[in-house]
Design a protein around this motif. Structure first.
Motif, short mmCIF file in Angstrom:
data_model
loop_
_atom_site.label_atom_id
_atom_site.label_comp_id
_atom_site.label_asym_id
_atom_site.label_seq_id
_atom_site.Cartn_x
_atom_site.Cartn_y
_atom_site.Cartn_z
N ASP A 1 40.87 60.70 38.83
CA ASP A 1 41.68 61.69 38.11
C ASP A 1 43.00 62.07 38.78
O ASP A 1 43.41 63.24 38.76
CB ASP A 1 40.87 62.98 37.88
CG ASP A 1 39.60 62.74 37.09
OD1 ASP A 1 39.38 61.61 36.63
OD2 ASP A 1 38.81 63.69 36.94
N GLN B 1 45.94 62.42 37.98
CA GLN B 1 46.70 62.53 36.74
C GLN B 1 47.82 63.55 36.85
O GLN B 1 47.93 64.28 37.84
CB GLN B 1 45.74 62.92 35.60
CG GLN B 1 44.69 61.85 35.31
CD GLN B 1 43.53 62.38 34.47
OE1 GLN B 1 42.46 62.68 35.01
NE2 GLN B 1 43.73 62.48 33.16
N ARG C 1 40.28 58.74 34.34
CA ARG C 1 41.11 59.80 33.76
C ARG C 1 40.18 60.77 33.04
O ARG C 1 39.37 60.36 32.21
CB ARG C 1 42.12 59.23 32.75
CG ARG C 1 43.06 58.19 33.30
CD ARG C 1 44.18 57.87 32.32
NE ARG C 1 43.66 57.51 31.00
CZ ARG C 1 44.42 57.34 29.92
NH1 ARG C 1 45.74 57.51 30.01
NH2 ARG C 1 43.89 56.98 28.77
N TYR D 1 43.94 68.67 30.62
CA TYR D 1 43.54 67.28 30.34
C TYR D 1 43.42 67.02 28.83
O TYR D 1 42.47 66.38 28.37
CB TYR D 1 42.22 66.95 31.05
CG TYR D 1 42.28 67.06 32.54
CD1 TYR D 1 42.97 66.12 33.30
CD2 TYR D 1 41.67 68.12 33.21
CE1 TYR D 1 43.03 66.23 34.69
CE2 TYR D 1 41.73 68.24 34.59
CZ TYR D 1 42.41 67.29 35.32
OH TYR D 1 42.47 67.40 36.68
N GLN E 1 48.02 61.25 31.89
CA GLN E 1 48.48 59.99 32.45
C GLN E 1 48.39 60.01 33.98
O GLN E 1 48.51 61.06 34.61
CB GLN E 1 49.92 59.71 32.02
CG GLN E 1 50.10 59.62 30.51
CD GLN E 1 49.18 58.59 29.88
OE1 GLN E 1 49.03 57.47 30.40
NE2 GLN E 1 48.54 58.94 28.78
N ILE E 2 48.19 58.84 34.56
CA ILE E 2 48.14 58.73 36.01
C ILE E 2 49.51 59.05 36.60
O ILE E 2 50.55 58.67 36.04
CB ILE E 2 47.69 57.32 36.44
CG1 ILE E 2 46.33 56.96 35.84
CG2 ILE E 2 47.66 57.20 37.96
CD1 ILE E 2 45.19 57.83 36.30
N ASP F 1 38.24 56.19 31.00
CA ASP F 1 38.38 57.57 30.53
C ASP F 1 37.02 58.23 30.48
O ASP F 1 36.03 57.61 30.04
CB ASP F 1 39.04 57.60 29.15
CG ASP F 1 40.48 57.13 29.20
OD1 ASP F 1 41.08 57.14 30.30
OD2 ASP F 1 41.01 56.74 28.14
#
Length: 228
Positions: free
Chosen positions: A11, A13, A48, A73, A81-82, A96
């Protein structure tokens, strides 16, 4: 390709709804770790955390905005997105997930077994939520885990360290490293790590928390830091 191990980046992100302690350093450590692992052919899997934009299929109590959308999220936003500096490369995998654990309602376990992975190199956020849940499930599923402590983060350093102590106390298939020490291990050099050898190895009273963290940091070859 070395398929006995796989790297699991949890994660990392662009979610910015809550602060993460020392995030820039954690990003730097992940970037250095990923470069080294890719260089020796270790497969890289990103997760993610994504919550449905319409607010459906969320855990009870998940915070929502006035329109009924998840406040963090949220699917379809840049927050899922990363982080650009750590963006997946060709050949990397992205999974995901709808819950904290990367194994819950995903095919991560199947993909790892197809790769022949028996040991997971884990980094990411949040140490006391998705990282902790994923490590516990990995242990239950029979994987060994190399946790890169300073490539993980939580909202506070205290929360991060509390989660590290939980894992160090009870995840017997765990070995904790700093990024620098793990890179030494990859190069075949002498290195430091912390591996549980008995139940509740870092047992402590509330007033001993800071001193116990100092013990763990010393075992990992990290400089002692004041808790923030």
């Amino acid at each position: 390709m070395n398929t006995d191990s796989a790297c699991l980046v949890i994660d990392m992100q662009q979610e910015d709804g809550f602060p993460l302690h020392d995030l820039h350093r954690v990003i730097d450590n992940n970037a250095e770790l990923l470069a080294a692992l890719r260089g020796i052919g270790i497969p890289v899997i990103y997760t993610r955390h994504i919550n449905a934009a319409d607010g459906s299929d969320l855990p009870p109590g998940e915070p929502l905005d006035s329109a009924g959308r998840p406040v963090s999220y949220c699917a379809g936003t840049c927050q899922v997105q990363i982080i650009e500096r750590l963006a997946p490369r060709a050949g990397d995998r992205v999974i995901d997930k709808p819950r904290y654990s990367a194994f819950h309602r995903t095919d991560l376990d199947r993909q790892l077994r197809e790769l022949g992975a028996k040991r997971l190199i884990v980094s990411g956020v949040l140490t006391d939520a998705c990282v902790l849940a994923t490590v516990l499930d990995a242990f239950a599923l029979g994987y060994r885990v190399d946790l890169i402590a300073d490539a993980c983060a939580s909202t506070t350093e205290a929360a991060h360290n509390a989660a590290l102590l939980i894992m160090a106390n009870w995840v017997y298939a765990l070995e904790l490293f700093s990024t620098a020490q793990y890179l030494k291990r990859l190069r075949g050099e002498p290195h430091q790590s912390c591996r549980p050898t008995e139940p509740d190895q870092f047992a402590h009273r509330p007033d001993q928390f800071v001193a116990t963290i100092a013990r763990l940091q010393t075992a990992l070859g990290l400089p002692r830091r004041n808790q923030e």
